[in-house]
Design a protein around this motif. Structure first.
Motif, PDB file in Angstrom:
ATOM      1  N   ALA A  55       3.190   7.701   7.819  1.00 51.57           N
ATOM      2  CA  ALA A  55       2.398   6.660   7.155  1.00 51.57           C
ATOM      3  C   ALA A  55       1.455   7.270   6.116  1.00 51.57           C
ATOM      4  O   ALA A  55       1.322   6.747   4.999  1.00 51.57           O
ATOM      5  CB  ALA A  55       1.615   5.851   8.182  1.00 51.57           C
ATOM      6  N   ASP A  56       0.812   8.376   6.458  1.00 49.73           N
ATOM      7  CA  ASP A  56      -0.086   9.042   5.501  1.00 49.73           C
ATOM      8  C   ASP A  56       0.681   9.520   4.271  1.00 49.73           C
ATOM      9  O   ASP A  56       0.204   9.395   3.138  1.00 49.73           O
ATOM     10  CB  ASP A  56      -0.793  10.225   6.158  1.00 49.73           C
ATOM     11  CG  ASP A  56      -1.848   9.801   7.179  1.00 49.73           C
ATOM     12  OD1 ASP A  56      -2.251   8.621   7.175  1.00 49.73           O
ATOM     13  OD2 ASP A  56      -2.250  10.678   7.980  1.00 49.73           O
ATOM     14  N   ALA A  57       1.881  10.046   4.478  1.00 47.35           N
ATOM     15  CA  ALA A  57       2.700  10.512   3.348  1.00 47.35           C
ATOM     16  C   ALA A  57       3.143   9.337   2.481  1.00 47.35           C
ATOM     17  O   ALA A  57       3.185   9.455   1.246  1.00 47.35           O
ATOM     18  CB  ALA A  57       3.904  11.292   3.855  1.00 47.35           C
ATOM     19  N   ALA A  63       0.386   8.321   0.287  1.00 43.42           N
ATOM     20  CA  ALA A  63       0.142   9.313  -0.764  1.00 43.42           C
ATOM     21  C   ALA A  63       1.250   9.342  -1.814  1.00 43.42           C
ATOM     22  O   ALA A  63       1.135  10.067  -2.797  1.00 43.42           O
ATOM     23  CB  ALA A  63      -0.005  10.701  -0.132  1.00 43.42           C
ATOM     24  N   THR A  64       2.304   8.559  -1.612  1.00 43.66           N
ATOM     25  CA  THR A  64       3.432   8.534  -2.545  1.00 43.66           C
ATOM     26  C   THR A  64       3.224   7.411  -3.555  1.00 43.66           C
ATOM     27  O   THR A  64       3.177   6.238  -3.175  1.00 43.66           O
ATOM     28  CB  THR A  64       4.765   8.321  -1.791  1.00 43.66           C
ATOM     29  OG1 THR A  64       4.916   9.356  -0.820  1.00 43.66           O
ATOM     30  CG2 THR A  64       5.943   8.344  -2.743  1.00 43.66           C
ATOM     31  N   GLY A 102       6.583  -0.812   1.923  1.00 48.18           N
ATOM     32  CA  GLY A 102       6.776  -1.732   0.814  1.00 48.18           C
ATOM     33  C   GLY A 102       6.599  -1.021  -0.508  1.00 48.18           C
ATOM     34  O   GLY A 102       6.081   0.096  -0.577  1.00 48.18           O
ATOM     35  N   GLY A 103       7.034  -1.692  -1.552  1.00 44.58           N
ATOM     36  CA  GLY A 103       6.866  -1.149  -2.887  1.00 44.58           C
ATOM     37  C   GLY A 103       5.548  -1.576  -3.488  1.00 44.58           C
ATOM     38  O   GLY A 103       5.078  -2.685  -3.269  1.00 44.58           O
ATOM     39  N   ASP A 104       4.958  -0.676  -4.212  1.00 47.24           N
ATOM     40  CA  ASP A 104       3.741  -0.957  -4.956  1.00 47.24           C
ATOM     41  C   ASP A 104       3.979  -0.428  -6.367  1.00 47.24           C
ATOM     42  O   ASP A 104       3.440   0.595  -6.759  1.00 47.24           O
ATOM     43  CB  ASP A 104       2.544  -0.279  -4.293  1.00 47.24           C
ATOM     44  CG  ASP A 104       1.216  -0.735  -4.854  1.00 47.24           C
ATOM     45  OD1 ASP A 104       1.175  -1.799  -5.503  1.00 47.24           O
ATOM     46  OD2 ASP A 104       0.223  -0.022  -4.638  1.00 47.24           O
TER      47      ASP A 104
END
Length: 143
Positions: free
Chosen positions: A49-51, A54-55, A72-74
């Motif tokens: 989740a942290d990675a 950070a992506t 999800g996409g952002d």
């Protein structure tokens, strides 16, 4: 004797196997072993989740407390990310709305988390500016 006296529920005796399996696993692992596996599972899920957070272009949907993650996409088409992951041998379920790829993390995922995260970063870069043609969200199907 009434038939309802013979079965624990409407499914008949089928629930017996999962119950017996759970009993055997708990006796094999013990409380300490179960807690160790749970700790590993939660730590791996949090690391993933942290990675994801950070992506660039990806986000974790909701606030997962345990081992289930929806990505999800952002700014990225998350289905295109899922397609790029599939080309690398990772097959994640698609869900929606909103569009998401879904992971159920287990302790068995811990040894391959580094490989997955490297491929996730590469897949996110590859998916930038693309849109997956397949928009299907059939959950938990085999291809």
């Amino acid at each position: 004797v009434c038939s309802s006296d013979l079965s624990p529920n409407m499914q008949g005796s089928r629930p017996g196997l999962p119950m017996a399996t759970a009993w055997a696993v708990m006796h094999r692992l013990g409380i300490t072993g179960y807690r160790d596996l749970t700790r590993t599972t939660i730590a791996t899920a949090r690391r993933i989740a942290d990675a994801v957070r950070a992506t660039p272009g990806l986000r974790v949907l909701g606030r997962p407390d345990a081992h289930l993650l929806a990505i999800g996409g952002d700014g990225l088409d998350v289905f295109a990310v899922g397609d790029a992951l599939a080309r690398r041998g990772w097959y994640l379920d698609r869900q929606g709305p909103p569009d998401a790829i879904h992971l159920t993390v287990s302790a068995g995922n811990a040894p391959v988390a580094d490989s997955f995260l490297a491929d996730l970063a590469a897949a996110a870069s590859e998916a930038a500016g693309t849109r997956a043609a397949d928009r299907a969200t059939d959950y938990a199907t085999l291809e």
